[in-house]
Design an enzyme around this catalytic site. Structure first.
Site, short mmCIF file in Angstrom:
data_model
loop_
_atom_site.label_atom_id
_atom_site.label_comp_id
_atom_site.label_asym_id
_atom_site.label_seq_id
_atom_site.Cartn_x
_atom_site.Cartn_y
_atom_site.Cartn_z
N ASN A 202 -0.69 1.13 6.41
CA ASN A 202 -0.04 0.03 5.68
C ASN A 202 0.28 -1.04 6.68
OD1 ASN A 202 -0.02 1.51 3.39
ND2 ASN A 202 2.21 1.78 3.29
N GLY A 203 0.01 -2.29 6.35
CA GLY A 203 0.37 -3.37 7.24
C GLY A 203 -0.83 -4.18 7.68
N ARG B 16 3.01 0.10 -6.15
CA ARG B 16 3.17 -0.75 -4.98
C ARG B 16 1.89 -1.51 -4.63
NH1 ARG B 16 7.29 1.31 -1.19
NH2 ARG B 16 6.08 0.29 0.40
N LYS C 257 8.28 -14.91 -14.81
CA LYS C 257 7.98 -13.66 -15.57
C LYS C 257 6.78 -13.87 -16.47
CE LYS C 257 9.80 -11.66 -13.78
NZ LYS C 257 10.44 -11.18 -12.66
N CYS D 186 0.86 -1.18 0.00
CA CYS D 186 0.00 0.00 0.00
C CYS D 186 0.90 1.23 0.00
CB CYS D 186 -0.85 0.06 1.25
SG CYS D 186 -1.97 -1.30 1.42
N TRP E 198 -3.82 -2.25 -1.13
CA TRP E 198 -3.73 -3.63 -1.64
C TRP E 198 -4.30 -4.47 -0.52
CZ3 TRP E 198 -1.14 -8.28 -0.52
CH2 TRP E 198 -1.10 -9.20 -1.57
N LYS F 294 4.00 -4.66 -5.83
CA LYS F 294 5.45 -4.53 -5.66
C LYS F 294 5.75 -4.48 -4.18
CE LYS F 294 9.27 -3.60 -7.96
NZ LYS F 294 9.73 -4.63 -8.89
N GLU G 147 13.03 -18.37 -13.30
CA GLU G 147 12.74 -16.94 -13.34
C GLU G 147 12.00 -16.58 -14.63
OE1 GLU G 147 12.55 -14.61 -11.37
OE2 GLU G 147 12.68 -12.79 -12.55
N GLU H 275 3.59 -14.08 -14.44
CA GLU H 275 3.23 -12.82 -13.80
C GLU H 275 2.54 -11.86 -14.76
OE1 GLU H 275 6.37 -11.63 -10.35
OE2 GLU H 275 7.19 -11.71 -12.35
N HIS I 120 10.81 -37.73 -16.02
CA HIS I 120 10.21 -38.25 -14.78
C HIS I 120 8.80 -37.72 -14.57
CE1 HIS I 120 13.92 -40.21 -13.71
NE2 HIS I 120 14.57 -39.09 -13.96
N1 HGA Z 1 -4.60 -4.27 6.26
C1 HGA Z 1 -4.95 -3.08 5.53
C2 HGA Z 1 -3.75 -2.52 4.79
C3 HGA Z 1 -3.21 -3.53 3.80
C4 HGA Z 1 -1.80 -3.26 3.31
O1 HGA Z 1 -0.96 -2.63 3.94
N2 HGA Z 1 -1.46 -3.83 2.14
O2 HGA Z 1 -0.21 -3.70 1.63
C5 HGA Z 1 -6.12 -3.32 4.59
O3 HGA Z 1 -6.41 -4.47 4.24
O4 HGA Z 1 -6.74 -2.35 4.20
#
Ligand code: HGA
Length: 616
Positions: free
Chosen positions: A100-101, A27, A493, A2, A75, A611, A489, A496, A512
Site C-alpha cells: 500500500n502506498g 477501501r 454527496k 488498498c 486502488w 475510502k 456537502e 459521488e 453573479h
Molecule cells: N502504488 C501501488 C499501490 C497503490 C495504493 O496503495 N493505493 O491505495 C499500485 O499502484 O499498485
C-alpha cells in the site's frame, strides 16, 4: 485505500485471506489478488480485475491452498487497473510482495534493477520493491535482515507484506506511511492494513509504528524499529462487535450508516458534557492550559472533512470569537504559510490516515511554537489508533464506528459534533463564550440525537422528491451562512454516488454567474437557515423561480415557507440555528442516496473513488 491481508497458520488460510479482503474492499477495489505457499513448497497466485468476488470465482475455478499467504485489494496509483498490475507481485518464483502506498523513486530503482537483469512484468512502483528485496537477499540471507536493508532505499510511503518460498515459516511486514496491524491468534498470526479485516479471526491486535519491521511466525512476533533495534509493541484487545462490517437489514452500508447517526452522535457526546458546559478535559489533560493560549485556529482537511471544517469556522468566529482559517490539505501542504502567533492547528479526518492531511500536520510540526510554528496540534478523528491521532498533541475521537460506505455520512455529522464541542471548549476556557449560551447549546446538543431521528423519519418524503432528479444531469445547491458548507456537502454527496453534476453556491452569489444556468432542467436544492438570512434567501429563491428553475427547499417548520408551483418545501424539525448544519445534512444525504438508487449506481462503492485516501 488498498487493503492488505496476510496469514501464517497451520491450517489452509485461503478463506481467511479472501474474507479479510472482502471486509477491506470498501477501501479500494479496482483489482484483487492472493499469493500462497502451496503444499509443494512453491508460490502460486490468483489475480483478478474488479471486485473480490471475481477473485473468489477464480479461486473456485482454480483452487489454491496454503498455510502462508498474502492478499491485496488494489486502488491503482502506478499503472492501470489490470491483472498484470494487480498485487501480489513476484520476483522469480520465490518471493512475493503486496504494497500500500507509493514509491517515489521507483523509476530510478527500476532502471538500476533492469541493469542487474531483473525483468519487470507490471507497470507498478510496487514491483521495484520485490526485485530490490530479491537482490538484497543475495547479500543478506535472512528475510528480515534483507528487508531492513532494502526499505532504506525506498522513498515514499509503504505498508508491505512479504513471503518467501525459501523461508516458509514467516510473514514479513514493514510500515512507513501506511498503517499495518498484526492480529494475534492461537498458534497462528495475521497481518492487515486495518483490524476490520481480521476481526473474524481475532480480537487481539498489535499496531506497527512508523518505520517498524515485523517478522510474524505462527507462534511469535518480532519487531524492529527503523534503526534495527528490537522493540516490543503493546497488544490490545478490541471490544466492539464485529457486526460493523455487516449491512444488517439495510440495502446498502450507506443507508445503514445514515440511520446510525442518532446513536453515534449520542456516543460522540457521551462523557463530554457537564450539566451546563463542555468538559474541556475530553480533549486531553493539557487541553485547558493550551486552549487558554489559543488566539487563532487553522483548520486543514480534505473532502467531506473539509466541509465540516468550513462549518466550524462560522462557529469558532461567532461563538468563541477566535479568528479561523481553513484550507484543503492538498494545497496547504505545498504552500509557504505565515503562522500567526498562538495558532492552534486543527486537522479533521475520518480514518486519520488521509495522506495529504497527515503531510500537512507533519509540515505544521516542523517549526517550534514561538519560532514561526503552531502552538499545538489537535485532530478530530474517528480512528483512535491512526497516525493523525498518534502524531497530534490533542485529539477528540468521534465515535462513528467503522464507516464502510465510501461516501461519508456519519463520520461527517460526528465531526461536526466534535467541532462544536471544540468551539464551546475554546470559548469557555478563553472566557469569550457567554455562559448562558453555552448552557443552552449543551442542552440542545443533548436533544440532538432525537432531532436527528425526526429528520430521518422524513425518509419517505425525501425519497419521493428524489424522483425529480431521475432524468437530470446537473443541479445546484444553495445555502447561506453556516448552511453554505452544508450545501457543499450535499452537492458532493450527489456527485459521488449518483454521478449527477452538482455545484454548491452561497445563495447570494447566484446572480453573479450561476443564475445563467438555471432552467427547468436544473433542480435547485436549498437549505434554508431560520435566522436573519432567511428573508434574503427567499429573494434568491424568487430569482430561481423567475427563470423556471425547480426548487427543493429544506426549511424550518416555523419559517413559513410554502409549497407552490415548481417549489417543493420540506418542513424540518425546529432546531437551534447554530446546530442546524448538523440536522440539515440528513435530508441531503437521504436525497443523494435515493437518487443513486433510482439511477442504479453502485452506492457503497462509487466508481473511481476509494475510502480512506492514504495516497497523495
Ligand atoms: N502504488 C501501488 C499501490 C497503490 C495504493 O496503495 N493505493 O491505495 C499500485 O499502484 O499498485
Amino acid at each position: 485505500m488498498c487493503g492488505i491481508v496476510g496469514a501464517v497458520a497451520e491450517r489452509n488460510i485461503t478463506a481467511v485471506l479472501v474474507e479479510g479482503l472482502k471486509r477491506l474492499e470498501y477501501r479500494g477495489y479496482d483489482s484483487a489478488g492472493v499469493a500462497l505457499l502451496t503444499e509443494q513448497g512453491a508460490l502460486d497466485r490468483r489475480r483478478r480485475v474488479g471486485k473480490v468476488s471475481e477473485l473468489q470465482a477464480a479461486l473456485q475455478a482454480e483452487p489454491l491452498a496454503g498455510r502462508l499467504g498474502i492478499a491485496h485489494t488494489r486502488w491503482a496509483t502506478h499503472g492501470a487497473p489490470s491483472e498484470r498490475n494487480a498485487h501480489p507481485h513476484f520476483s522469480g518464483q520465490e518471493l512475493a510482495v503486496v504494497h500500500n502506498g507509493i514509491i517515489e523513486n521507483h523509476e530510478e530503482l527500476r532502471e538500476q534493477l533492469k541493469g542487474l537483469g531483473y525483468v519487470f512484468t507490471s507497470d507498478t512502483d510496487t514491483e521495484t520493491i520485490v526485485h530490490l528485496l530479491e537482490h538484497t537477499l543475495k547479500s543478506y540471507a535472512d528475510l528480515a535482515d534483507a528487508l531492513k536493508v532494502a526499505v532504506k532505499q525506498l522513498h515514499g510511503a509503504y505498508g508491505l507484506a512479504v513471503i518467501s518460498a525459501r523461508q516458509p515459516d514467516r510473514l514479513l511486514a514493514a510500515r512507513s506511511g501506511s498503517p499495518l496491524v498484526i492480529g494475534l491468534g492461537l498458534g497462528e498470526n495475521f497481518l492487515a492494513s486495518d483490524q476490520l479485516a481480521l476481526r473474524q479471526v481475532t480480537d487481539r491486535f498489535m499496531y506497527l509504528e512508523e518505520g517498524d519491521i515485523a517478522e510474524i511466525k505462527r507462534d511469535s512476533v518480532q519487531i524492529w524499529t527503523v534503526d534495527g533495534e528490537a522493540v516490543e509493541r503493546e497488544s490490545v484487545q478490541y471490544h466492539e462487535g464485529a457486526e460493523a462490517a455487516d449491512k444488517g437489514e439495510y440495502r446498502h452500508f450507506m443507508l445503514k450508516e445514515i440511520f446510525e447517526q442518532p446513536r453515534v452522535v449520542q456516543r460522540t457526546l457521551e462523557g463530554r458534557l457537564g450539566s451546563d458546559h463542555v468538559l474541556v478535559q475530553a480533549f486531553g489533560p493539557q487541553a485547558a492550559e493550551l486552549f487558554a493560549k489559543v488566539k487563532n485556529v487553522q483548520i486543514v482537511a480534505c473532502g467531506t472533512s473539509y466541509h465540516a471544517g468550513m462549518v466550524a469556522r462560522y462557529w469558532l468566529e461567532e461563538l468563541a470569537g477566535i479568528p479561523c482559517q481553513i484550507e484543503v490539505a492538498s494545497e496547504f501542504r505545498y504552500r509557504k504559510v505565515v503562522v500567526q502567533p498562538d495558532t492552534l492547528f486543527v486537522s479533521i479526518s475520518q480514518s486519520g490516515e488521509t495522506a495529504d492531511t497527515l503531510a500537512a500536520l507533519r509540515n505544521a510540526k516542523d517549526k517550534a511554537p514561538g519560532q514561526g510554528g503552531y502552538l499545538a496540534s489537535l485532530v478530530i478523528c474517528n480512528v483512535g489508533t491512526s497516525s493523525l491521532v498518534r502524531e497530534s498533541d490533542l485529539c477528540l475521537l468521534t465515535q462513528a464506528g467503522p464507516e464502510i460506505g465510501v461516501a461519508s455520512t456519519k463520520a461527517f455529522t460526528t465531526q461536526l459534533v466534535g467541532l462544536m464541542l471544540l468551539t464551546l471548549a475554546l470559548g469557555q476556557v478563553r472566557g469569550t463564550l457567554d455562559k448562558a449560551l453555552e448552557a443552552e447549546l449543551v442542552d440542545e446538543l443533548r436533544r440532538l440525537p432525537t432531532r436527528l431521528g425526526e429528520a430521518l423519519a422524513m425518509d419517505k418524503t425525501v425519497e419521493k422528491i428524489s424522483e425529480l432528479f431521475a432524468e437530470k444531469h446537473h443541479s445546484l445547491f444553495l445555502g447561506r451562512g453556516a448552511q453554505y458548507p452544508v450545501a457543499m456537502e450535499g452537492a458532493l454527496k450527489l456527485k459521488e454516488i449518483s454521478y449527477i453534476h452538482a455545484e454548491a453556491y452561497p445563495a447570494g452569489e447566484l446572480k453573479h454567474g450561476p443564475l445563467a444556468l438555471v432552467d427547468s432542467d436544473m433542480p435547485v436544492v436549498t437549505v434554508a437557515p431560520n435566522n436573519e438570512l432567511l428573508e434574503k434567501l427567499k429573494s434568491n429563491l424568487q430569482e430561481v423561480r423567475a427563470r423556471g428553475g425547480e426548487l427543493i427547499v429544506f426549511a424550518d417548520q416555523q419559517a413559513g415557507m410554502r409549497n407552490g408551483e415548481g417549489t417543493h418545501v420540506v418542513n424540518m424539525p425546529h432546531i437551534h440555528d447554530l446546530l442546524a448544519p448538523i440536522l440539515y445534512t440528513i435530508p441531503l444525504q437521504l436525497l443523494s442516496y435515493h437518487v443513486a438508487v433510482l439511477k442504479g449506481t453502485d452506492v457503497d462503492q462509487p466508481r473511481n473513488l476509494a475510502k480512506s485516501v492514504t495516497v497523495e
